[in-house]
Design an enzyme around this catalytic site. Structure first.
Site, PDB file in Angstrom:
ATOM      1  CE  LYS A  44       5.973  40.517 -43.586  1.00 20.10           C
ATOM      2  NZ  LYS A  44       6.325  41.957 -43.491  1.00 20.10           N
ATOM      3  NE  ARG A  82       5.490  42.279 -49.791  1.00 17.58           N
ATOM      4  CZ  ARG A  82       6.528  41.734 -49.164  1.00 17.58           C
ATOM      5  NH1 ARG A  82       6.697  40.437 -49.154  1.00 17.58           N
ATOM      6  NH2 ARG A  82       7.390  42.490 -48.521  1.00 17.58           N
ATOM      7  NE  ARG A 112      15.027  44.052 -42.030  1.00 14.09           N
ATOM      8  CZ  ARG A 112      13.865  43.748 -42.604  1.00 14.09           C
ATOM      9  NH1 ARG A 112      13.009  42.968 -41.977  1.00 14.09           N
ATOM     10  NH2 ARG A 112      13.552  44.223 -43.788  1.00 14.09           N
ATOM     11  NE  ARG A 130      15.610  42.905 -46.755  1.00 17.37           N
ATOM     12  CZ  ARG A 130      14.328  42.597 -46.649  1.00 17.37           C
ATOM     13  NH1 ARG A 130      13.956  41.680 -45.772  1.00 17.37           N
ATOM     14  NH2 ARG A 130      13.421  43.167 -47.391  1.00 17.37           N
ATOM     15  NE  ARG A 168      11.205  46.820 -48.243  1.00 14.48           N
ATOM     16  CZ  ARG A 168      12.002  46.657 -47.175  1.00 14.48           C
ATOM     17  NH1 ARG A 168      12.967  47.504 -46.923  1.00 14.48           N
ATOM     18  NH2 ARG A 168      11.816  45.631 -46.384  1.00 14.48           N
TER      19      ARG A 168
HETATM   20  P1  AMP Z   1      10.527  41.033 -47.839  1.00 18.24           P
HETATM   21  O1  AMP Z   1      11.778  40.308 -47.494  1.00 18.24           O
HETATM   22  O2  AMP Z   1       9.298  40.233 -47.558  1.00 18.24           O
HETATM   23  O3  AMP Z   1      10.463  42.432 -47.251  1.00 18.24           O
HETATM   24  O4  AMP Z   1      10.547  41.225 -49.442  1.00 18.24           O
HETATM   25  C1  AMP Z   1      11.572  41.963 -50.079  1.00 18.24           C
HETATM   26  C2  AMP Z   1      11.152  42.327 -51.481  1.00 18.24           C
HETATM   27  O5  AMP Z   1      10.904  41.122 -52.240  1.00 18.24           O
HETATM   28  C3  AMP Z   1       9.859  43.115 -51.584  1.00 18.24           C
HETATM   29  O6  AMP Z   1      10.059  44.514 -51.421  1.00 18.24           O
HETATM   30  C4  AMP Z   1       9.397  42.757 -53.001  1.00 18.24           C
HETATM   31  O7  AMP Z   1      10.151  43.462 -53.976  1.00 18.24           O
HETATM   32  C5  AMP Z   1       9.787  41.281 -53.104  1.00 18.24           C
HETATM   33  N1  AMP Z   1       8.704  40.376 -52.636  1.00 18.24           N
HETATM   34  C6  AMP Z   1       8.726  39.532 -51.563  1.00 18.24           C
HETATM   35  N2  AMP Z   1       7.580  38.862 -51.451  1.00 18.24           N
HETATM   36  C7  AMP Z   1       6.788  39.298 -52.467  1.00 18.24           C
HETATM   37  C8  AMP Z   1       5.468  38.996 -52.886  1.00 18.24           C
HETATM   38  N3  AMP Z   1       4.688  38.124 -52.219  1.00 18.24           N
HETATM   39  N4  AMP Z   1       4.990  39.640 -53.984  1.00 18.24           N
HETATM   40  C9  AMP Z   1       5.739  40.515 -54.679  1.00 18.24           C
HETATM   41  N5  AMP Z   1       6.991  40.854 -54.330  1.00 18.24           N
HETATM   42  C10 AMP Z   1       7.518  40.260 -53.237  1.00 18.24           C
END
Ligand code: AMP
Length: 217
Positions: A14, A89, A128, A161, A172
């Site tokens: 994404k 999400r 990554r 990360r 996740r």
């Molecule tokens: P990402 O960078 O999108 O993989 O997000 C990293 C982490 O941020 C996720 O594992 C969640 O803990 C939190 N997070 C990001 N976006 C959301 C969302 N829309 N709802 C809830 N938690 C989120």
């Protein structure tokens, strides 16, 4: 205001697709993961609340997420086009997004579901690397930088990360399967879902998305 959503498991690509769509169109990129990481780094109240959930690979509560997104959209203007990456999400977040966009006379036009098998997601996530300065995405095997550990674009330091570790990745991916996947049904019923094969080369994934956006004008 126009809005599209990039939906997919962690590692589906994404962020990579979003960066390239941003440079080739006038969609503004809203990554809730990036917003949260910035909030954690800056020790804001949202960051302090979100940090523990993120470390465990769990979702941050909907109430926090909706405030974050609503605040971001309130800074926009009517002609803005937004691309959401990592949001919504949950069904609850999708309903709240509809409500927030509705107030602005807008709606979700397309939801691109980036679909890839679990094995591929795992290898993408463990390899990554991200630039600390400009946020560009790399992969130690698939998208290696010219010089190890250094961003080709800006010379910044590449890092892994803290939630891209095997233990957190498992949670996740589970969270995606249990909570986020139901969004596919939700958006499919609204007729806005476009499934994109995210196992193919990233150029082809991008081409499919841009093709759809261009044909829609
Ligand atoms: P990402 O960078 O999108 O993989 O997000 C990293 C982490 O941020 C996720 O594992 C969640 O803990 C939190 N997070 C990001 N976006 C959301 C969302 N829309 N709802 C809830 N938690 C989120």
């Amino acid at each position: 205001m126009n809005a599209i959503v990039l939906l997919g498991a962690p590692g589906a690509g994404k962020g990579t697709a979003a960066e390239r769509i941003r440079t080739e169109t006038d969609y503004k990129h809203i990554s809730t993961g990036d917003m949260l990481r910035e909030a954690v780094k800056a020790h804001t109240p949202v960051g302090t609340q979100a940090e523990a959930y993120m470390k465990r690979g769990e979702l941050v509560p909907d109430s926090i997420m909706v405030c974050l997104v609503e605040e971001r959209l309130s800074r926009g203007v009517a002609s803005d086009k937004y691309m959401f990456d990592g949001f919504p999400r949950t069904i609850e977040q999708a309903k709240l997004l509809d409500a927030v966009l509705g107030k602005l006379n807008a709606k979700v036009d397309y939801v691109f579901y980036l679909d890839a098998p679990r094995e591929l997601l795992l290898s993408r996530l463990t390899g990554r690397r991200i630039c600390r300065s400009c946020g560009a995405n790399y992969h130690v095997v698939n998208i290696p930088p010219k010089k190890a550990g250094v961003c080709d674009a800006c010379g910044g330091e590449l890092y892994q990360r803290s939630d891209d570790t095997e233990a957190t990745i498992g949670t996740r991916l589970e969270v995606f399967k249990e909570q986020t996947k139901s969004l596919i049904e939700y958006y499919s019923q609204r007729g806005v879902l476009v499934r994109v094969d995210a196992a193919q080369h990233r150029d082809l994934t991008l081409k499919e998305i841009l093709g759809r956006l261009k044909s829609a004008g």
